[in-house]
Design a protein around this motif. Structure first.
Motif, PDB file in Angstrom:
ATOM      1  N   HIS A 171       0.817  -1.217   0.000  1.00  0.00           N
ATOM      2  CA  HIS A 171       0.000   0.000   0.000  1.00  0.00           C
ATOM      3  C   HIS A 171       0.852   1.269   0.000  1.00  0.00           C
ATOM      4  N   CYS A 181      -7.614   2.303  -4.301  1.00  0.00           N
ATOM      5  CA  CYS A 181      -7.281   0.965  -3.806  1.00  0.00           C
ATOM      6  C   CYS A 181      -8.308   0.569  -2.739  1.00  0.00           C
ATOM      7  N   CYS A 183      -7.780  -0.145   0.136  1.00  0.00           N
ATOM      8  CA  CYS A 183      -7.368   0.402   1.441  1.00  0.00           C
ATOM      9  C   CYS A 183      -7.814   1.855   1.617  1.00  0.00           C
ATOM     10  N   ASN A 185      -6.425   4.425  -0.217  1.00  0.00           N
ATOM     11  CA  ASN A 185      -5.387   5.215  -0.904  1.00  0.00           C
ATOM     12  C   ASN A 185      -5.587   5.081  -2.426  1.00  0.00           C
ATOM     13  N   CYS A 188      -1.950   2.251  -5.250  1.00  0.00           N
ATOM     14  CA  CYS A 188      -1.012   1.464  -4.424  1.00  0.00           C
ATOM     15  C   CYS A 188      -0.242   0.448  -5.275  1.00  0.00           C
TER      16      CYS A 188
HETATM   17 ZN    ZN Z   1      -3.843   0.311  -0.923  1.00  0.00          ZN
END
Ligand code: ZN
Length: 319
Positions: A171, A181, A183, A185, A188
């Motif tokens: 990440h 992404c 996550c 963000n 990544c």
């Molecule tokens: Zn990510």
């Protein structure tokens, strides 16, 4: 029974995967004396899985006693979000477990100390305690499989972070303008260099496989690239470009002596060679000269070896 056996100390390593679980009795030189493997079957519930893991651990503890040895403790390797201090699996998607106090459950039933760690961290521990080049006190293990992750040993200490989450290498931002992404963000590394990303890119760019109506896997893509398929090669080069840039950042941050690469996607020569080419071109030369980049030699037992290896690190340092 020999005199040496009576002096023996062992540790038990447990690697709980989504599909299979491996429980191993490991001796002080990293040899697996005996192992028990079974399907994890998380759908049977936490209690059932813990019951079978405990049964296997007790069996191996008895085996150590029969050899005249003692067991230092049980190390557990798991994916997901862990609380190593509380020895609890906070959330493991592959097991569908939430807040499982693995440490307490196992130590209550076996009478042994329990330590817990995530897959990539423990792979780094395995390399540090039992891998080649034992002089290296600064090493990074990078795994490239369905996802991308890393475990860092810095100055002989496992880098865990404030809440055991250090090493989320997958990440790190590879492209700040890239896609969102999972996550939260954007762009990544994992979205470019993981097995999942390789397969998805192949399926969207290359269409159906030639002479075959099935979808691409990362393995198919590597094979096609190795055989000279230009489109496949472009996708592998792009993955290597982002992975190599990520490794360059790790080298600049941690100044390691070894970077060890593992995971199913790193198995072939091509991605490794292309990745090293990027690192060679971009890393500060004096720091590049210091670091050996190589594939792991510890095989699929690396998880249990790392879990057991926790008991051979004194206060985080190799004993
Ligand atoms: Zn990510």
């Amino acid at each position: 029974m020999t005199a040496i056996d009576s002096q023996s100390e062992y540790a038990i390593g447990i690697d709980i995967g989504g599909t299979k679980t491996l429980v191993a009795l490991v001796d002080g030189s990293g040899g697996i004396v005996r192992s028990i493997r079974f399907p994890t079957l998380p759908e049977h519930g936490v209690g059932d899985v813990i019951e079978r893991i405990t049964g296997a651990a007790v069996e191996l503890k008895d085996e150590a006693a029969a050899r005249g040895g003692t067991v230092l403790g049980i190390g557990v390797a798991s994916a997901g979000v862990l609380d190593a201090r509380q020895q609890r699996i906070v959330y493991a998607a592959n097991l569908n477990w939430q807040n499982v106090p693995v440490g307490r459950l196992l130590s209550e039933r076996t009478g042994l100390a329990v330590k817990l760690g995530n897959d990539a961290n423990l792979a780094a521990v395995a390399e540090y305690v039992w891998g080649s080049r034992r002089s290296a006190r600064d090493l990074i293990y990078v795994t490239v499989s369905t996802g991308v992750g890393a475990g860092m040993i810095s100055g002989g200490q496992l880098v865990e972070g404030a809440s055991d989450s250090a090493g989320e290498f997958g990440h790190m931002t590879a492209d700040p303008f890239g896609p969102r992404c999972s996550c939260g963000n954007y762009g990544c590394l994992e979205n470019y260099s993981s097995g999942t990303a390789l397969a998805a890119t192949a399926n969207s760019r290359l269409g159906q496989r030639e002479g075959d109506d099935s979808r691409w896997t990362a393995r198919d893509l590597m094979e096609a690239a190795g055989a000279g398929h230009a489109g496949a090669m472009d996708i592998v080069r792009r993955a290597a470009f982002h992975l190599g840039n990520g490794l360059t950042s790790l080298i600049h941050l941690f100044n390691p002596q070894r970077i060890v690469l593992g995971g199913g996607v790193m198995a072939g020569e091509l991605l490794l060679r292309e990745t090293i080419r990027v690192v060679d071109a971009r890393t500060i030369p004096s720091m590049r000269a210091q670091v050996a980049i190589e594939r792991t030699t510890l095989g699929e037992e690396i998880g249990v070896l790392g879990a057991a290896g926790l008991f051979y690190m004194e206060g985080g340092m190799r004993a």
